[in-house]
Design a protein around this motif. Sequence first.
Motif, PDB file in Angstrom:
ATOM      1  N   SER A  92     -48.966 -34.195   4.591  1.00 30.81           N
ATOM      2  CA  SER A  92     -48.074 -34.994   3.756  1.00 30.81           C
ATOM      3  C   SER A  92     -48.899 -35.859   2.810  1.00 30.81           C
ATOM      4  N   LEU A  93     -49.299 -35.262   1.680  1.00 34.76           N
ATOM      5  CA  LEU A  93     -50.040 -35.961   0.630  1.00 34.76           C
ATOM      6  C   LEU A  93     -51.292 -36.627   1.187  1.00 34.76           C
ATOM      7  N   ASP A  94     -52.066 -35.862   1.953  1.00 34.76           N
ATOM      8  CA  ASP A  94     -53.252 -36.402   2.601  1.00 34.76           C
ATOM      9  C   ASP A  94     -54.424 -36.487   1.625  1.00 34.76           C
ATOM     10  N   ASP A  95     -55.364 -37.378   1.911  1.00 35.61           N
ATOM     11  CA  ASP A  95     -56.453 -37.667   0.987  1.00 35.61           C
ATOM     12  C   ASP A  95     -57.305 -36.450   0.647  1.00 35.61           C
ATOM     13  N   HIS A  96     -57.379 -35.487   1.553  1.00 32.39           N
ATOM     14  CA  HIS A  96     -58.238 -34.328   1.327  1.00 32.39           C
ATOM     15  C   HIS A  96     -57.541 -33.222   0.536  1.00 32.39           C
ATOM     16  N   ASP A  97     -56.288 -33.431   0.143  1.00 32.98           N
ATOM     17  CA  ASP A  97     -55.560 -32.413  -0.619  1.00 32.98           C
ATOM     18  C   ASP A  97     -55.865 -32.532  -2.110  1.00 32.98           C
ATOM     19  N   PRO A  98     -55.550 -31.493  -2.910  1.00 35.46           N
ATOM     20  CA  PRO A  98     -55.834 -31.543  -4.344  1.00 35.46           C
ATOM     21  C   PRO A  98     -55.195 -32.759  -5.007  1.00 35.46           C
ATOM     22  N   ALA A  99     -55.962 -33.434  -5.841  1.00 32.16           N
ATOM     23  CA  ALA A  99     -55.506 -34.691  -6.435  1.00 32.16           C
ATOM     24  C   ALA A  99     -54.254 -34.504  -7.285  1.00 32.16           C
ATOM     25  N   GLY A 100     -54.193 -33.434  -8.042  1.00 30.89           N
ATOM     26  CA  GLY A 100     -53.035 -33.207  -8.896  1.00 30.89           C
ATOM     27  C   GLY A 100     -51.769 -32.988  -8.097  1.00 30.89           C
ATOM     28  N   ARG A 119     -48.401 -35.478  -8.079  1.00 28.67           N
ATOM     29  CA  ARG A 119     -47.027 -35.017  -8.327  1.00 28.67           C
ATOM     30  C   ARG A 119     -46.117 -35.347  -7.137  1.00 28.67           C
ATOM     31  N   GLY A 120     -46.640 -35.125  -5.939  1.00 36.12           N
ATOM     32  CA  GLY A 120     -45.849 -35.427  -4.761  1.00 36.12           C
ATOM     33  C   GLY A 120     -45.545 -36.910  -4.630  1.00 36.12           C
ATOM     34  N   GLU A 121     -46.533 -37.761  -4.920  1.00 34.85           N
ATOM     35  CA  GLU A 121     -46.303 -39.203  -4.825  1.00 34.85           C
ATOM     36  C   GLU A 121     -45.259 -39.672  -5.828  1.00 34.85           C
ATOM     37  N   ALA A 122     -45.263 -39.071  -7.015  1.00 30.70           N
ATOM     38  CA  ALA A 122     -44.261 -39.447  -8.014  1.00 30.70           C
ATOM     39  C   ALA A 122     -42.851 -39.166  -7.502  1.00 30.70           C
ATOM     40  N   ILE A 123     -42.700 -38.089  -6.755  1.00 32.84           N
ATOM     41  CA  ILE A 123     -41.403 -37.770  -6.154  1.00 32.84           C
ATOM     42  C   ILE A 123     -41.097 -38.728  -5.014  1.00 32.84           C
ATOM     43  N   LEU A 124     -42.088 -38.970  -4.159  1.00 31.59           N
ATOM     44  CA  LEU A 124     -41.878 -39.808  -2.980  1.00 31.59           C
ATOM     45  C   LEU A 124     -41.430 -41.220  -3.356  1.00 31.59           C
ATOM     46  N   LYS A 125     -41.905 -41.735  -4.485  1.00 36.16           N
ATOM     47  CA  LYS A 125     -41.549 -43.096  -4.904  1.00 36.16           C
ATOM     48  C   LYS A 125     -40.046 -43.256  -5.123  1.00 36.16           C
ATOM     49  N   ASP A 126     -39.351 -42.181  -5.409  1.00 37.63           N
ATOM     50  CA  ASP A 126     -37.912 -42.251  -5.663  1.00 37.63           C
ATOM     51  C   ASP A 126     -37.085 -41.627  -4.547  1.00 37.63           C
ATOM     52  N   ASP A 149     -45.739 -27.489  -1.114  1.00 33.90           N
ATOM     53  CA  ASP A 149     -46.933 -27.714  -0.304  1.00 33.90           C
ATOM     54  C   ASP A 149     -48.090 -28.281  -1.140  1.00 33.90           C
ATOM     55  N   ALA A 150     -48.421 -29.546  -0.900  1.00 36.75           N
ATOM     56  CA  ALA A 150     -49.462 -30.215  -1.683  1.00 36.75           C
ATOM     57  C   ALA A 150     -50.866 -29.893  -1.186  1.00 36.75           C
ATOM     58  N   THR A 151     -50.991 -29.067  -0.145  1.00 31.63           N
ATOM     59  CA  THR A 151     -52.327 -28.610   0.225  1.00 31.63           C
ATOM     60  C   THR A 151     -52.818 -27.537  -0.741  1.00 31.63           C
ATOM     61  N   GLU A 152     -51.907 -27.026  -1.576  1.00 33.88           N
ATOM     62  CA  GLU A 152     -52.252 -26.017  -2.573  1.00 33.88           C
ATOM     63  C   GLU A 152     -52.382 -26.657  -3.955  1.00 33.88           C
ATOM     64  N   ALA A 153     -53.240 -26.091  -4.796  1.00 34.36           N
ATOM     65  CA  ALA A 153     -53.518 -26.686  -6.104  1.00 34.36           C
ATOM     66  C   ALA A 153     -52.280 -26.778  -6.982  1.00 34.36           C
ATOM     67  N   ALA A 154     -51.353 -25.843  -6.811  1.00 30.15           N
ATOM     68  CA  ALA A 154     -50.135 -25.855  -7.625  1.00 30.15           C
ATOM     69  C   ALA A 154     -48.985 -26.552  -6.929  1.00 30.15           C
ATOM     70  N   GLY A 155     -49.261 -27.277  -5.848  1.00 29.44           N
ATOM     71  CA  GLY A 155     -48.215 -27.905  -5.066  1.00 29.44           C
ATOM     72  C   GLY A 155     -47.751 -29.234  -5.634  1.00 29.44           C
TER      73      GLY A 155
END
Length: 450
Positions: free
Chosen positions: A67-75, A79-86, A371-377
Amino acid sequence: MRSRRTPPVLAALAAGLLALAGCSSTTPPATGAATDRSAAGLDLGEGWDWAPQGAPLDLGVTHTQDSLDDHDPAGSNARGEAILKDSAVWQNVHLMGFGTLSPEPAPGQFDWATLDERMDLVKRTGARTVLTACCAPDWMKGGVAGQTDWTRLEVAPLPQDFRAYADLVAQTVQRYPQIERVVVWNELKGFFDMTRNRWDYEGYTALYNAVYTAVKAVRPDVQVGGPYPVMISLPPDDPNASDTLEGSWGAIDQRILDALEYWDTNKVGADFLAVDGGTAQRGDTISGRLDDAAVKFSDVTRFLRSTTTLPIWWTEFYSEVPEGQTGAADGQASAASTLASVAAFARSGVSVALLWGPQGSSLPYSALWTDATEAAGGEPTPLTQAWEWLVPRLAQGDVELGTAQDSPLIAFRAPDGSALVVNVSDDEVPVAGQEPLAPYAIGLRNAPTP
């Protein structure tokens, strides 16, 4: 058989309903109020039945393994954090497991690193914090100090270590002042007594009371609840089926009701009642309209409210899809099924409902980003925009819940006239003057122009 004729209200859809997903491939994948698609002119009056929201409903999420872990792709994370904020009034983090390591691998030796990361994520994205006090370090359940056997994650602490576990939870709420709620344990894991074919509700309640007392001693402002059982649906002729809580969806396992009753009678205190469950009977699938299956959530909630004055939390809920449909994080049917469940919660007066796993995974249920563990996530799913629209409005407590009389549609209507409409079937819904609503389509219309 439900009528498929076009009722008067659907003719008004021609004025501009645009499905968020399932109807149009041209709708851009985006989130937030600025991307609402107008359905100005939609008349939700004639041909609809409406009921007020039963109580303010806070929607939230439970972070799981990824779940948006530090070791996942930054991009992907951005994107996931922008969704999570709302997307959440509350965010729920487990003490150990489901994405966090053991916070006390050996007595008096602490490792807060993974909990620090999850708690920081909650703070960055502006939500309120729930801690699920589960699970327990190995040395509290007969294992080797300093080691973690993840195959034994769901083993309960030994009774002689209940106090040590309660002290760990108390230290956790002291370390993280942002924690406002604590749910004690998860699904009664490790507390089933095979020899007696029932839950060891005495053991669970002893653990609960120890944690409740320890938390209140150091942080009396933190609200504590439990017991978080799975409200399992059984066929009515099952020998464990309840004859007091049943419906078109089946019957609740009486052993769960026994555990709830014991906990309620013997707890030292509680600020809310937590449960979880799914729309299908154990080992089965659902059929027909999604809102018919979701009636289980309304029925169970109303039953619980008749037995307690505590706020009701659905700390997990699983919205199944009918046979022949594919349940998935980015599945259209899964998104529509989730919204049908949310409507059931809102009708029946649920206080909090937490979506298990907001990040897409292999689980056959809807999520809020891929899935944010993937570059296109980190991309939105068919549920995202509808969920974001609902979060602030349901929290206000003044949404109306509607059901079309002659079509498989449900709707959420805000006081300003904006609305969210869901096709809860696998049938197209004909609409005069425009393309039909696709199976499981989700449509949003802004407030009508004065």
